[in-house]
Design an enzyme around this catalytic site. Structure first.
Site, PDB file in Angstrom:
ATOM      1  N   SER A   7       0.825  -1.204   0.000  1.00 47.22           N
ATOM      2  CA  SER A   7       0.000   0.000   0.000  1.00 47.22           C
ATOM      3  C   SER A   7       0.863   1.259   0.000  1.00 47.22           C
ATOM      4  O   SER A   7       1.698   1.454   0.893  1.00 47.22           O
ATOM      5  CB  SER A   7      -0.895   0.023   1.234  1.00 47.22           C
ATOM      6  OG  SER A   7      -1.492   1.307   1.336  1.00 47.22           O
ATOM      7  N   HIS A  32      -1.362  -1.191  -4.271  1.00 46.65           N
ATOM      8  CA  HIS A  32      -2.583  -0.884  -3.514  1.00 46.65           C
ATOM      9  C   HIS A  32      -2.619   0.615  -3.223  1.00 46.65           C
ATOM     10  O   HIS A  32      -1.658   1.196  -2.709  1.00 46.65           O
ATOM     11  CB  HIS A  32      -2.612  -1.696  -2.216  1.00 46.65           C
ATOM     12  CG  HIS A  32      -3.913  -1.625  -1.484  1.00 46.65           C
ATOM     13  ND1 HIS A  32      -5.032  -2.329  -1.881  1.00 46.65           N
ATOM     14  CD2 HIS A  32      -4.289  -0.908  -0.390  1.00 46.65           C
ATOM     15  CE1 HIS A  32      -6.032  -2.074  -1.043  1.00 46.65           C
ATOM     16  NE2 HIS A  32      -5.609  -1.197  -0.139  1.00 46.65           N
ATOM     17  N   ASP A  34      -4.757   3.604  -1.489  1.00 53.36           N
ATOM     18  CA  ASP A  34      -5.785   3.866  -0.475  1.00 53.36           C
ATOM     19  C   ASP A  34      -6.305   5.294  -0.547  1.00 53.36           C
ATOM     20  O   ASP A  34      -5.593   6.244  -0.209  1.00 53.36           O
ATOM     21  CB  ASP A  34      -5.201   3.624   0.927  1.00 53.36           C
ATOM     22  CG  ASP A  34      -5.082   2.152   1.249  1.00 53.36           C
ATOM     23  OD1 ASP A  34      -6.080   1.430   1.084  1.00 53.36           O
ATOM     24  OD2 ASP A  34      -3.985   1.725   1.665  1.00 53.36           O
ATOM     25  N   MET A  36      -8.849   8.059   0.885  1.00 54.09           N
ATOM     26  CA  MET A  36      -9.664   8.382   2.072  1.00 54.09           C
ATOM     27  C   MET A  36     -10.174   9.809   1.940  1.00 54.09           C
ATOM     28  O   MET A  36      -9.413  10.700   1.548  1.00 54.09           O
ATOM     29  CB  MET A  36      -8.827   8.246   3.345  1.00 54.09           C
ATOM     30  CG  MET A  36      -8.187   6.869   3.509  1.00 54.09           C
ATOM     31  SD  MET A  36      -7.324   6.734   5.083  1.00 54.09           S
ATOM     32  CE  MET A  36      -6.474   5.159   4.853  1.00 54.09           C
ATOM     33  N   HIS A  65      -8.542   1.252  -3.542  1.00 56.24           N
ATOM     34  CA  HIS A  65      -9.442   0.968  -2.411  1.00 56.24           C
ATOM     35  C   HIS A  65      -9.977   2.305  -1.926  1.00 56.24           C
ATOM     36  O   HIS A  65      -9.233   3.089  -1.349  1.00 56.24           O
ATOM     37  CB  HIS A  65      -8.620   0.238  -1.331  1.00 56.24           C
ATOM     38  CG  HIS A  65      -9.331   0.023  -0.037  1.00 56.24           C
ATOM     39  ND1 HIS A  65      -8.646  -0.247   1.141  1.00 56.24           N
ATOM     40  CD2 HIS A  65     -10.650   0.013   0.290  1.00 56.24           C
ATOM     41  CE1 HIS A  65      -9.518  -0.405   2.122  1.00 56.24           C
ATOM     42  NE2 HIS A  65     -10.734  -0.243   1.644  1.00 56.24           N
ATOM     43  N   MET A  67     -12.084   4.482   0.461  1.00 56.30           N
ATOM     44  CA  MET A  67     -12.752   4.578   1.764  1.00 56.30           C
ATOM     45  C   MET A  67     -13.439   5.932   1.773  1.00 56.30           C
ATOM     46  O   MET A  67     -12.960   6.903   2.383  1.00 56.30           O
ATOM     47  CB  MET A  67     -11.707   4.438   2.883  1.00 56.30           C
ATOM     48  CG  MET A  67     -11.187   3.014   2.999  1.00 56.30           C
ATOM     49  SD  MET A  67      -9.549   2.901   3.724  1.00 56.30           S
ATOM     50  CE  MET A  67      -8.551   3.090   2.248  1.00 56.30           C
ATOM     51  N   MET A 136     -11.427  -6.290   5.558  1.00 62.25           N
ATOM     52  CA  MET A 136     -10.543  -5.439   6.364  1.00 62.25           C
ATOM     53  C   MET A 136     -10.181  -6.163   7.662  1.00 62.25           C
ATOM     54  O   MET A 136     -11.064  -6.651   8.381  1.00 62.25           O
ATOM     55  CB  MET A 136     -11.228  -4.108   6.721  1.00 62.25           C
ATOM     56  CG  MET A 136     -11.441  -3.142   5.572  1.00 62.25           C
ATOM     57  SD  MET A 136      -9.948  -2.573   4.732  1.00 62.25           S
ATOM     58  CE  MET A 136      -8.997  -1.859   6.072  1.00 62.25           C
ATOM     59  N   ASP A 174      -6.701  -6.890   4.160  1.00 60.04           N
ATOM     60  CA  ASP A 174      -6.021  -5.587   4.237  1.00 60.04           C
ATOM     61  C   ASP A 174      -5.977  -5.110   5.683  1.00 60.04           C
ATOM     62  O   ASP A 174      -7.024  -4.891   6.302  1.00 60.04           O
ATOM     63  CB  ASP A 174      -6.810  -4.591   3.365  1.00 60.04           C
ATOM     64  CG  ASP A 174      -6.175  -3.211   3.295  1.00 60.04           C
ATOM     65  OD1 ASP A 174      -5.106  -2.994   3.887  1.00 60.04           O
ATOM     66  OD2 ASP A 174      -6.785  -2.350   2.619  1.00 60.04           O
TER      67      ASP A 174
HETATM   68  C1  DX5 Z   1      -6.077   1.043   6.007  1.00 58.47           C
HETATM   69  C2  DX5 Z   1      -5.696   0.823   4.570  1.00 58.47           C
HETATM   70  C3  DX5 Z   1      -4.648  -0.205   4.412  1.00 58.47           C
HETATM   71  C4  DX5 Z   1      -3.344   0.174   5.055  1.00 58.47           C
HETATM   72  C5  DX5 Z   1      -2.656  -1.059   5.507  1.00 58.47           C
HETATM   73  O1  DX5 Z   1      -7.189   1.853   6.093  1.00 58.47           O
HETATM   74  O2  DX5 Z   1      -6.805   0.391   3.811  1.00 58.47           O
HETATM   75  O3  DX5 Z   1      -4.453  -0.543   3.052  1.00 58.47           O
HETATM   76  O4  DX5 Z   1      -2.486   0.861   4.179  1.00 58.47           O
HETATM   77  O5  DX5 Z   1      -1.532  -0.678   6.224  1.00 58.47           O
HETATM   78  P1  DX5 Z   1      -0.785  -1.677   7.200  1.00 58.47           P
HETATM   79  O6  DX5 Z   1      -0.285  -2.822   6.370  1.00 58.47           O
HETATM   80  O7  DX5 Z   1       0.287  -0.842   7.773  1.00 58.47           O
HETATM   81  O8  DX5 Z   1      -1.790  -2.147   8.231  1.00 58.47           O
HETATM   82 ZN    ZN Z   2      -6.459  -0.486   1.681  1.00 51.38          ZN
END
Ligand code: DX5
Ligand code: ZN
Length: 217
Positions: A7, A32, A34, A36, A65, A67, A136, A174
């Site tokens: 990620s 990956h 992320d 947000m 991904h 969120m 998750m 994840d």
């Molecule tokens: C969390 C993200 C993950 C995050 C995972 O909200 O969706 O993808 O980057 O990070 P680690 O591997 O550090 O838990």
């Molecule tokens: Zn993620």
């Protein structure tokens, strides 16, 4: 072989192109990404413009991904930005079936994600039209949290459903994945392991990814 999706949330935000290029050199399978929005989760990261900016730096699939609230709003933007997978949260969308279909129509693989507190049966009616289901294993919003092992039965259930009904989705996990928890996730049946901090903070990220690839043995 199990796929590893590092990620970029744990990468240096001042050098995202360089970090993306490294993932290929480290033998990662997916990037990956992320997203947000500061509403579905309290953090704000980056969006379609950043996805378009990193696209030239890798030939690996970009696994987005989101969120975010109102995920349907972003489908065309991520398709144009070169995303390969687009995964949104079931908790953020009252019309998830429609959104999955729209993602496929836009030419991407369609994924649905569930928080640790969400029962996996919530997505049962979606499984026939999913290309990916993301379980998750931490509450979304930040990297570096501890793995919640209680979500593993969801992975086993998804694998059984796929076998029983001939579904074709990949199962992704994840959050909190390191060399040890990777083994638990692989044993439960995960196909794709997302890992942020364990890869990017490793002294030898390429070796860490190789160890995660061996997790299913
Ligand atoms: C969390 C993200 C993950 C995050 C995972 O909200 O969706 O993808 O980057 O990070 P680690 O591997 O550090 O838990
Ligand atoms: Zn993620």
């Amino acid at each position: 072989m199990i796929k590893i999706a590092p990620s970029l949330l744990s990468a240096d935000f001042a050098n995202m192109g360089g970090a993306t290029r490294k993932l290929g050199e480290w033998n990662a399978d997916l990037v990956h990404f992320d997203v947000m929005d500061g509403t579905f989760v309290s953090t704000i990261t980056f969006g379609p413009a950043m996805c378009a900016a990193i696209r030239p730096y890798t030939e690996l699939p970009i696994d987005v991904h989101i969120m975010v609230e109102h995920p349907e709003t972003y489908i065309d933007q991520f398709a144009k930005a070169g995303a390969d997978y687009l995964t949104f949260h079931a908790e953020a969308d009252a019309h998830a079936h429609r959104t999955l279909q729209a993602i496929r129509r836009a030419g991407m693989k369609a994924g649905v994600a569930i928080n640790p507190g969400t029962p996996v049966e919530m997505v049962q009616y979606l499984l026939s039209i999913c290309d990916l289901v993301l379980v998750m294993s931490v509450n979304p919003g930040a990297g570096g949290q501890s793995f919640i092992a209680e979500v593993l039965p969801k992975i086993e259930w998804l694998k059984k459903q796929r076998e029983a009904h001939g579904y074709t989705y990949e199962i992704e996990i994840d959050g909190g994945i390191n060399a040890d928890t990777a083994k638990l996730a692989a044993k439960a049946g995960a196909d794709i392991l997302v890992s942020g901090s364990s890869v990017f903070k490793a002294s030898d990220p390429k070796d860490m990814i190789a160890r995660m690839h061996r997790a299913e043995n």
